[in-house]
Enzyme design. Structure first.
Site, PDB file in Angstrom:
ATOM      1  NE  ARG A 175       4.614  14.781 -10.501  1.00 58.76           N
ATOM      2  CZ  ARG A 175       5.241  13.610 -10.289  1.00 58.76           C
ATOM      3  NH1 ARG A 175       4.418  12.789  -9.822  1.00 58.76           N
ATOM      4  NH2 ARG A 175       6.836  13.583 -10.537  1.00 58.76           N
ATOM      5  NE  ARG A 209      11.424   7.887 -10.457  1.00 59.60           N
ATOM      6  CZ  ARG A 209      11.076   6.519  -9.689  1.00 59.60           C
ATOM      7  NH1 ARG A 209      11.905   5.477 -10.213  1.00 59.60           N
ATOM      8  NH2 ARG A 209      10.310   6.570  -8.929  1.00 59.60           N
ATOM      9  NE  ARG A 219     -13.088   2.193 -15.930  1.00 62.87           N
ATOM     10  CZ  ARG A 219     -13.640   1.710 -17.178  1.00 62.87           C
ATOM     11  NH1 ARG A 219     -14.771   1.406 -17.586  1.00 62.87           N
ATOM     12  NH2 ARG A 219     -12.631   0.966 -17.763  1.00 62.87           N
ATOM     13  NE  ARG A 266      -2.252  -4.300 -12.133  1.00 60.42           N
ATOM     14  CZ  ARG A 266      -1.993  -3.646 -11.127  1.00 60.42           C
ATOM     15  NH1 ARG A 266      -0.893  -3.065 -10.981  1.00 60.42           N
ATOM     16  NH2 ARG A 266      -2.620  -3.682  -9.965  1.00 60.42           N
ATOM     17  CD  GLU A 302      -4.935  -6.077 -11.861  1.00 61.13           C
ATOM     18  OE1 GLU A 302      -5.204  -4.812 -12.047  1.00 61.13           O
ATOM     19  OE2 GLU A 302      -4.294  -6.307 -10.865  1.00 61.13           O
ATOM     20  CE1 TYR A 359      -6.553   3.142  -5.732  1.00 60.39           C
ATOM     21  CE2 TYR A 359      -4.756   4.714  -5.183  1.00 60.39           C
ATOM     22  CZ  TYR A 359      -5.150   3.547  -5.641  1.00 60.39           C
ATOM     23  OH  TYR A 359      -4.149   2.362  -5.716  1.00 60.39           O
ATOM     24  CG  ASP A 371      -1.461   4.743  -2.527  1.00 61.89           C
ATOM     25  OD1 ASP A 371      -1.514   3.970  -3.432  1.00 61.89           O
ATOM     26  OD2 ASP A 371      -0.640   5.723  -2.727  1.00 61.89           O
TER      27      ASP A 371
END
Length: 366
Positions: A173, A177, A250, A281, A301, A349, A351
């Site tokens: 997805r 918003r 990566r 970024r 980066e 990964y 958070d």
């Protein structure tokens, strides 16, 4: 030589939480860190009075009140809200995709209904019943304009491959918003620790012995002999000397600059979404803590393919690597008194809130 209850390999968030919780239970811990500093990838270092996120931006966010209260026990958090901006050529857009984005993309879009209609119209023109690659999947989700300006270039730089060569299931997805809300995260709690993340790790490791510049894998058996049990947070394939081959990652290269100006870009995070800009970024660190220092520090980066000797950042979670990881997971489950955890040990990964949750759940089994 002194013997310990636990040897913890890696002083990142997972290892540090484990050490803290084990100390509370009365266990002795030796923490080995390969780098010259604690904290893993959430390490922050002061430069010109600014807490620089040395390994990329880390914004703490969670919807779990218990985890929020847990981490606030180690630091005071400010009220930073992550509102990144995307730059495409000479255009700037708010992220995630929201009404501010859509009204800038299309000059005849003013309301949520206008935006829904325009996106649906674009999806309808190019819709694929069975998307065969990431490009087709992304267009199915947000239409061609959003995809080409805000998804395509950034994604290709991040993965080092054309979107037409990436599998469709990489993106399930894309957040859309239909409100004028620039808050990137939907989580209830969010912020940056005042003074940076390193102080949190220092407090967590306060009851443990810590050795820096120690390569556990270089003397694995000797180090294992120092403790009854081992918690390993390094790369799982490296632990087994790449017996089944290398898992793919990566990696990132960081280019830092200290600038003799108060404000460079006006925001902590600006993504560069066109493919001919080599970095993904620019981070301006002072904005994480609303800094007013006379100078500023920025970081560009650059993502690239990982090879041995590089720091692995992001697991490549495709079918091939998932199957390879299962082989290493089977080896890990048969490794006596060694527990594998964290981002690299689990090839997943995480958070930061997920990392803390995983560590706390593991400690319950000890």
């Amino acid at each position: 030589m002194k013997r310990y209850d636990f040897l913890i390999v890696g002083s990142g968030l997972y290892g540090a939480v484990c050490a803290y919780e084990l100390n509370k239970k009365g266990y002795s811990c030796l923490v080995l860190e390969k780098r010259a500093h604690i904290g893993g990838n959430i390490y922050t270092e002061p430069v010109e009075g600014i807490n620089v996120h040395k390994y990329g931006a880390h914004i703490f966010h969670t919807s779990d009140r218990e985890i929020w209260e847990y981490v606030n026990g180690f630091a005071e958090f400010n009220n930073y809200i992550n509102c990144p901006v995307a730059r495409y050529k000479n255009e700037l857009y708010n992220l995630p995709f929201n009404m501010n984005t859509f009204t800038k993309l299309w000059d005849d879009v003013f309301t949520p209904d206008d935006a829904r209609s325009r996106i649906a119209e674009e999806i309808g023109r190019d819709y694929k019943e069975r998307p065969g690659n990431l490009e087709e999947q992304a267009i199915n989700l947000v239409g061609r304009t959003v995809y080409e300006k805000l998804v395509k270039g950034y994604t290709e730089k991040q993965w080092g491959r054309k979107c037409t060569e990436l599998p469709a299931d990489i993106i399930k997805r894309l957040p859309v918003r239909y409100t004028f809300d620039n808050n990137y995260f939907n989580d209830r709690y969010q912020g940056i620790p005042v003074g940076g993340y390193t102080g949190i790790i220092e407090k967590m490791l306060g009851g443990s012995e810590v050795k820096l510049n120690c390569d556990f894998l270089a003397e694995k058996e000797e180090f294992k002999a120092l403790a009854d049990k081992v918690i390993y947070t390094g790369a799982i394939d490296a632990y087994f000397n790449f017996r089944h081959g290398e898992l793919q990652y990566r990696t990132l290269r960081f280019e830092n600059q200290t600038l003799d100006k108060e404000n460079y870009q006006g925001n902590a995070v600006v993504n560069y979404t066109q493919d001919d800009v080599p970095y993904t970024r620019i981070i301006e660190h002072k904005h994480f803590e609303f800094g007013t220092q006379p100078k500023t520090v920025i970081t560009r980066e650059y993502p690239s393919e990982w090879s041995k000797g590089d720091e692995p950042f992001y697991p490549v979670n495709d079918g091939k690597n998932a199957a390879l990881y299962e082989k290493y997971k089977e080896l890990a489950e048969n490794e006596k008194s060694v527990y594998f955890g964290g981002r690299l040990g689990s090839y997943k990964y995480y958070d930061m809130d997920d990392t803390i949750t995983a560590a706390l759940e593991f400690i319950k089994t000890v």
